[in-house]
Design a protein around this motif. Structure first.
Motif, PDB file in Angstrom:
ATOM      1  N   ARG A   1      -3.309  -3.879  48.468  1.00 33.24           N
ATOM      2  CA  ARG A   1      -2.679  -2.761  47.774  1.00 33.24           C
ATOM      3  C   ARG A   1      -1.225  -2.527  48.181  1.00 33.24           C
ATOM      4  O   ARG A   1      -0.453  -1.968  47.432  1.00 33.24           O
ATOM      5  CB  ARG A   1      -3.472  -1.460  48.055  1.00 33.24           C
ATOM      6  CG  ARG A   1      -4.837  -1.414  47.395  1.00 33.24           C
ATOM      7  CD  ARG A   1      -4.710  -1.246  45.888  1.00 33.24           C
ATOM      8  NE  ARG A   1      -6.020  -1.181  45.234  1.00 33.24           N
ATOM      9  CZ  ARG A   1      -6.639  -2.238  44.701  1.00 33.24           C
ATOM     10  NH1 ARG A   1      -6.085  -3.428  44.735  1.00 33.24           N
ATOM     11  NH2 ARG A   1      -7.820  -2.100  44.142  1.00 33.24           N
ATOM     12  N   CYS A   2      -0.867  -2.887  49.390  1.00 28.61           N
ATOM     13  CA  CYS A   2       0.467  -2.534  49.881  1.00 28.61           C
ATOM     14  C   CYS A   2       0.975  -3.623  50.815  1.00 28.61           C
ATOM     15  O   CYS A   2       0.206  -4.179  51.588  1.00 28.61           O
ATOM     16  CB  CYS A   2       0.378  -1.206  50.636  1.00 28.61           C
ATOM     17  SG  CYS A   2       1.897  -0.757  51.502  1.00 28.61           S
ATOM     18  N   GLN A   3       2.253  -3.951  50.704  1.00 26.27           N
ATOM     19  CA  GLN A   3       2.832  -4.938  51.629  1.00 26.27           C
ATOM     20  C   GLN A   3       3.810  -4.299  52.603  1.00 26.27           C
ATOM     21  O   GLN A   3       4.608  -4.996  53.229  1.00 26.27           O
ATOM     22  CB  GLN A   3       3.502  -6.071  50.839  1.00 26.27           C
ATOM     23  CG  GLN A   3       2.468  -6.965  50.184  1.00 26.27           C
ATOM     24  CD  GLN A   3       3.014  -8.313  49.748  1.00 26.27           C
ATOM     25  OE1 GLN A   3       4.196  -8.590  49.868  1.00 26.27           O
ATOM     26  NE2 GLN A   3       2.137  -9.138  49.221  1.00 26.27           N
ATOM     27  N   GLY A   4       3.762  -2.981  52.699  1.00 21.33           N
ATOM     28  CA  GLY A   4       4.617  -2.299  53.677  1.00 21.33           C
ATOM     29  C   GLY A   4       6.093  -2.594  53.465  1.00 21.33           C
ATOM     30  O   GLY A   4       6.809  -2.953  54.399  1.00 21.33           O
ATOM     31  N   CYS A   5       6.556  -2.456  52.224  1.00 23.33           N
ATOM     32  CA  CYS A   5       7.942  -2.840  51.926  1.00 23.33           C
ATOM     33  C   CYS A   5       8.948  -1.836  52.494  1.00 23.33           C
ATOM     34  O   CYS A   5      10.150  -2.063  52.448  1.00 23.33           O
ATOM     35  CB  CYS A   5       8.157  -3.011  50.431  1.00 23.33           C
ATOM     36  SG  CYS A   5       8.328  -1.443  49.564  1.00 23.33           S
ATOM     37  N   GLY A   6       8.449  -0.731  53.020  1.00 22.66           N
ATOM     38  CA  GLY A   6       9.337   0.185  53.720  1.00 22.66           C
ATOM     39  C   GLY A   6      10.157   1.097  52.830  1.00 22.66           C
ATOM     40  O   GLY A   6      10.973   1.891  53.322  1.00 22.66           O
TER      41      GLY A   6
ATOM     42  N   CYS B   1       8.887   2.847  49.451  1.00 22.81           N
ATOM     43  CA  CYS B   1       7.798   2.855  48.466  1.00 22.81           C
ATOM     44  C   CYS B   1       8.256   3.209  47.062  1.00 22.81           C
ATOM     45  O   CYS B   1       8.958   4.181  46.834  1.00 22.81           O
ATOM     46  CB  CYS B   1       6.696   3.804  48.929  1.00 22.81           C
ATOM     47  SG  CYS B   1       5.198   3.560  47.975  1.00 22.81           S
ATOM     48  N   LEU B   2       7.822   2.380  46.128  1.00 23.86           N
ATOM     49  CA  LEU B   2       8.214   2.513  44.722  1.00 23.86           C
ATOM     50  C   LEU B   2       7.143   3.178  43.878  1.00 23.86           C
ATOM     51  O   LEU B   2       7.299   3.297  42.663  1.00 23.86           O
ATOM     52  CB  LEU B   2       8.372   1.108  44.116  1.00 23.86           C
ATOM     53  CG  LEU B   2       9.418   0.187  44.692  1.00 23.86           C
ATOM     54  CD1 LEU B   2       9.137  -1.220  44.208  1.00 23.86           C
ATOM     55  CD2 LEU B   2      10.778   0.635  44.184  1.00 23.86           C
ATOM     56  N   LEU B   3       6.022   3.515  44.497  1.00 21.64           N
ATOM     57  CA  LEU B   3       4.871   3.931  43.690  1.00 21.64           C
ATOM     58  C   LEU B   3       5.186   5.107  42.768  1.00 21.64           C
ATOM     59  O   LEU B   3       4.599   5.230  41.694  1.00 21.64           O
ATOM     60  CB  LEU B   3       3.681   4.275  44.599  1.00 21.64           C
ATOM     61  CG  LEU B   3       3.056   3.068  45.310  1.00 21.64           C
ATOM     62  CD1 LEU B   3       1.966   3.516  46.273  1.00 21.64           C
ATOM     63  CD2 LEU B   3       2.470   2.087  44.297  1.00 21.64           C
TER      64      LEU B   3
ATOM     65  N   CYS C   1       1.285  -0.787  42.793  1.00 21.56           N
ATOM     66  CA  CYS C   1       2.365  -1.495  43.489  1.00 21.56           C
ATOM     67  C   CYS C   1       2.620  -2.893  42.914  1.00 21.56           C
ATOM     68  O   CYS C   1       1.756  -3.762  42.983  1.00 21.56           O
ATOM     69  CB  CYS C   1       2.028  -1.627  44.976  1.00 21.56           C
ATOM     70  SG  CYS C   1       3.240  -2.657  45.829  1.00 21.56           S
TER      71      CYS C   1
ATOM     72  N   ILE D   1       4.672  -4.988  44.169  1.00 21.24           N
ATOM     73  CA  ILE D   1       5.001  -5.931  45.236  1.00 21.24           C
ATOM     74  C   ILE D   1       3.714  -6.550  45.783  1.00 21.24           C
ATOM     75  O   ILE D   1       3.612  -7.756  45.952  1.00 21.24           O
ATOM     76  CB  ILE D   1       5.800  -5.219  46.341  1.00 21.24           C
ATOM     77  CG1 ILE D   1       7.137  -4.793  45.745  1.00 21.24           C
ATOM     78  CG2 ILE D   1       6.006  -6.115  47.551  1.00 21.24           C
ATOM     79  CD1 ILE D   1       7.924  -3.873  46.599  1.00 21.24           C
TER      80      ILE D   1
HETATM   81  S1  SF4 Z   1       6.038  -0.161  46.962  1.00 17.24           S
HETATM   82 FE1  SF4 Z   1       4.777   1.198  48.221  1.00 17.24          FE
HETATM   83  S2  SF4 Z   1       2.729   0.323  47.984  1.00 17.24           S
HETATM   84 FE2  SF4 Z   1       4.146  -1.264  47.342  1.00 17.24          FE
HETATM   85  S3  SF4 Z   1       4.564  -2.471  49.171  1.00 17.24           S
HETATM   86 FE3  SF4 Z   1       6.135  -0.903  49.069  1.00 17.24          FE
HETATM   87  S4  SF4 Z   1       5.318   0.717  50.360  1.00 17.24           S
HETATM   88 FE4  SF4 Z   1       3.583  -0.581  49.821  1.00 17.24          FE
END
Ligand code: SF4
Ligand code: SF4
Lengths: 290, 222
Positions: free
Chosen positions: B131-136, B138-140, B147, B149
């Protein structure tokens, strides 16, 4: 004689580094190449060195070849995955590039596109092995190539701060040589005495050693390197020499030329780094007696 | 939660074979929830290792224990009295737990018993999905709570690729197309205009593009 043949026959090789432009204006690059044609054995073309986005090394390499100057092209792992790297290596061969150096890549955060996603699909040793595998006619997935490329591939040792860092660099370099690197570029030489002991250690790797000679363009640069890179061994004496000189630019050129002349008796070649002052290369070579 | 899967027994046997006494250590958090490395799995793995080693004519003493949280130094401290009595530790926690043990017990070999997989959620009994890649960053909030990503195979940021068919991703019919999900959700929310907004090239620095990440909370840090 080609770079590869000179290395094989133990002839001293003179290399100069030339960066591609950040843009498409190639006039300076081409003029610089013409100026040193016949005076250096090959030009080393970095790719997006220091993380600065610029025209890719392959185009720079092809431009050199078009001027009749042999090229050694940088390859590294930060910006391309194994697909892109292999494709570029095949393309480089077809475009006439016969020499590669697998280099360390500056971290993305240090460059001018620090928001970019770094790749690092392979590491330097994996990349050296990949080049070897392509040369045997197989890609990294084990599929047969229709015509295999051929290169001489070198590697580099990064500047080191102290003995522990040097020991680590050397053990990695040993692995690179085992993986297929056939020459090694070492960091800038500012102190011949220190370099002599360093050279003894690097020679144990059993491949030709090509140290870098870095043009000190100003007193400020010399002081900066002396302060920020203790491993570079820029002595107070050297700083004094530049400071006292009535013509500091010329002094830097003299120092570079004299260093090259001294290295001629010790190493298999030199790589001259002039960082934008490629037009000074002929003057440096004059002083070096080359 | 962080999800994980037990490594194949053959790999684990090779790790422990050189040792006489090991500590097999579970964790009561994520790996318990995804049934990979909790108390129950510690028990199962211990008997699996015993039997496999017996078959090949050797024996091993396995001490079983499960910590509340293996990634927390406070709980890891509990192990101090047990450590001298064992030659090595096999951890059934995620990679964070394994590394915490390696940090705390410098002289003891530590082996992972699970493959740490991803940050995900349970879709149904026995099925977990990323569900999440910890992109730092968050775009949700812009993508209808789905997500792109972690859930789009190509990490596309501006709508689906040409391979999206009938709500499925081109990599396989068992994978939902993230962008089909995003579109459906935005429609439901009456936020279709978000779909046409062009997102800029993502800044990957907060996602680890600049190297290992750290959070420092000045108000809490000692
Ligand atoms: S956008 Fe949000 S849910 Fe997606 S990887 Fe980044 S932090 Fe995680
Ligand atoms: S089909 Fe959907 S999820 Fe799959 S790659 Fe294309 S846009 Fe992404």
């Amino acid at each position: 004689m080609s770079f590869q043949k000179r290395l094989q026959s133990n002839e001293f090789v003179v290399l100069a580094e030339m960066h591609t432009p950040k843009g498409v204006n190639i006039s300076r690059l081409v003029t610089d190449a013409r100026r040193i044609k016949g005076r250096v054995d090959a030009v080393v073309v970095p790719d997006m060195d220091n993380g600065i986005m610029r025209m890719s090394a392959m185009a720079g390499g092809v431009l050199m070849q078009q001027q009749g100057v042999e090229t050694i092209m940088h390859v590294y792992c930060r910006d391309r995955n194994r697909m892109a790297i292999q494709g570029d290596i095949l393309a480089a061969h077809v475009l006439g590039i016969q020499n590669l150096i697998v280099v360390h890549s500056e971290d993305m955060s240090q460059g001018d596109h620090s928001d970019a996603k770094p790749v690092y699909d392979l590491d330097e040793i994996g990349l050296i092995k990949a080049i070897g595998q392509l040369q045997k006619g197989k890609d990294l997935a084990g599929f047969d190539l229709d015509g295999e490329p051929s290169f001489i591939t070198g590697c580099s040792i990064a500047p080191y701060a102290d003995d522990a860092a040097l020991a680590a660099e050397l053990s990695v370099a040993r692995e690179k040589v085992a993986a297929g690197a056939r020459f090694i570029i070492t960091p800038p030489v500012f102190d011949l005495q220190h370099f002599t002991s360093f050279l003894a250690k690097v020679k144990e790797l059993g491949v030709p050693v090509i140290p870098t000679v870095f043009l000190l363009k100003s007193l400020a640069i010399a002081q900066y390197i002396a302060n920020s890179e203790p491993g570079a061994h820029i002595s107070d004496e050297l700083i004094r020499r530049i400071r006292k000189s009535p013509d500091r630019e010329q002094e830097g050129i003299l120092i570079a030329g004299e260093t090259i002349a001294a290295l001629k008796a010790m190493t298999q070649g030199v790589l001259i780094q002039t960082l934008g002052w490629e037009h000074k290369l002929p003057a440096i070579l004059d002083i070096a007696g080359l | 939660m962080i999800t994980a899967e037990r490594k194949p027994l053959e790999e684990l046997i090779e790790y422990v074979r050189p040792f006489k006494r090991i500590l097999l250590l579970g964790c009561n958090e994520c790996v318990t929830v995804c049934a990979a490395g909790g108390r129950k799995e510690v028990g199962l793995l211990a008997s699996g290792l015993h039997m496999a080693l017996l078959k090949s004519g050797s024996t091993i003493e396995i001490r079983e224990h499960t910590l509340e949280r293996q990634c927390d130094p406070e709980y890891v401290e509990e192990l101090v009295p047990m450590i001298d009595g064992v030659d090595a530790i096999m951890s059934m926690a995620c990679g964070c737990g394994v590394q915490e043990l390696a940090r705390r017990f410098k002289g003891k070999p530590v082996f992972p018993a699970v493959n740490t997989k991803f940050m995900g959620a349970s879709e149904r009994q026995g099925v977990w999905a990323e569900r999440c890649q910890g992109c730092g960053d968050c775009l949700l909030g812009k993508t209808g709570g789905i997500c792109p990503i972690a859930r789009c195979a190509k990490q596309l940021m501006n709508g689906p690729c040409g391979g999206s068919t009938g709500g499925h991703c081109e990599i396989g019919d068992d994978v939902d197309c993230a962008w089909a999900l995003i579109w459906e959700r935005l429609k439901e929310l009456g936020q279709e205009e978000r779909f046409v907004e062009i997102m800029p090239a993502k800044d990957w620095r907060p996602g680890g593009g600049s190297g290992p990440r750290k959070i420092i909370r000045e108000d809490l840090a000692e």
